[in-house]
Design an enzyme around this catalytic site. Structure first.
Site, mmCIF file in Angstrom:
data_model
loop_
_atom_site.group_PDB
_atom_site.id
_atom_site.type_symbol
_atom_site.label_atom_id
_atom_site.label_comp_id
_atom_site.label_asym_id
_atom_site.label_seq_id
_atom_site.Cartn_x
_atom_site.Cartn_y
_atom_site.Cartn_z
ATOM 1 N N ASN A 1 0.814 -1.215 0.000
ATOM 2 C CA ASN A 1 0.000 0.000 0.000
ATOM 3 C C ASN A 1 0.850 1.269 0.000
ATOM 4 O OD1 ASN A 1 -2.276 -1.487 -0.120
ATOM 5 N ND2 ASN A 1 -2.900 -1.173 1.987
ATOM 6 N N TYR A 2 2.155 1.112 0.100
ATOM 7 C CA TYR A 2 3.094 2.222 0.010
ATOM 8 C C TYR A 2 4.034 1.894 -1.141
ATOM 9 C CZ TYR A 2 1.432 3.325 4.680
ATOM 10 O OH TYR A 2 0.652 3.637 5.757
#
Length: 139
Positions: free
Chosen positions: A80-81
């Site tokens: 997610n990053y």
């Protein structure tokens, strides 16, 4: 951080209960032995090119400085990053995806590829760092 006015860092601490969860129990393997996750962020409203250069340069400077404090060999990442610096897909081949996929999923990468084959055999859902379908050449 003071010199780079708009760059933000968020550190999420790990350990405790997270150390007790086996990395194979979910797609997210970064548990035992990891102290924290760092999120680098920067936002600006100025649309001109000089602002883009100024702020992305600041973000790169902070990222470079922080590199001494993060895992190495191999560098790890949280999906997610996204971190395009660890690789991205052009053809969505297994070999290409393994480069960044193992940073995100570690030993769970092949299991995630197997799920991809069942759930999305035509690779409809994809982005520059998505899980690729397995090619005929497996590792």
């Amino acid at each position: 951080m003071v010199q780079n006015e708009k760059v933000g860092l968020t550190c999420n601490s790990y350990g405790g209960k997270m150390d007790e969860i086996d990395p194979k129990e979910s797609a997210f393997p970064h548990r035992k032995g990891n102290f924290y996750k760092i999120k680098h962020s920067i936002n600006w409203d100025d649309p001109n090119n000089e602002a883009d250069i100024k702020y992305t340069t600041q973000a790169k400077a902070v990222h470079e400085f922080m590199t001494q404090f993060v895992s190495k060999n191999p560098m790890r990442a949280y999906l997610n990053y996204t971190d395009i610096n660890i690789g991205s897909a052009k053809t969505w081949s297994y070999e290409e995806g393994k480069v960044y996929g193992e940073s995100y999923f570690a030993e769970n990468f092949d299991r995630m590829v197997d799920v991809k084959i069942v759930v999305d055999p035509n690779n409809f859902f994809r982005n520059e760092q998505s899980i690729p379908p397995r090619s005929t050449k497996t590792a």
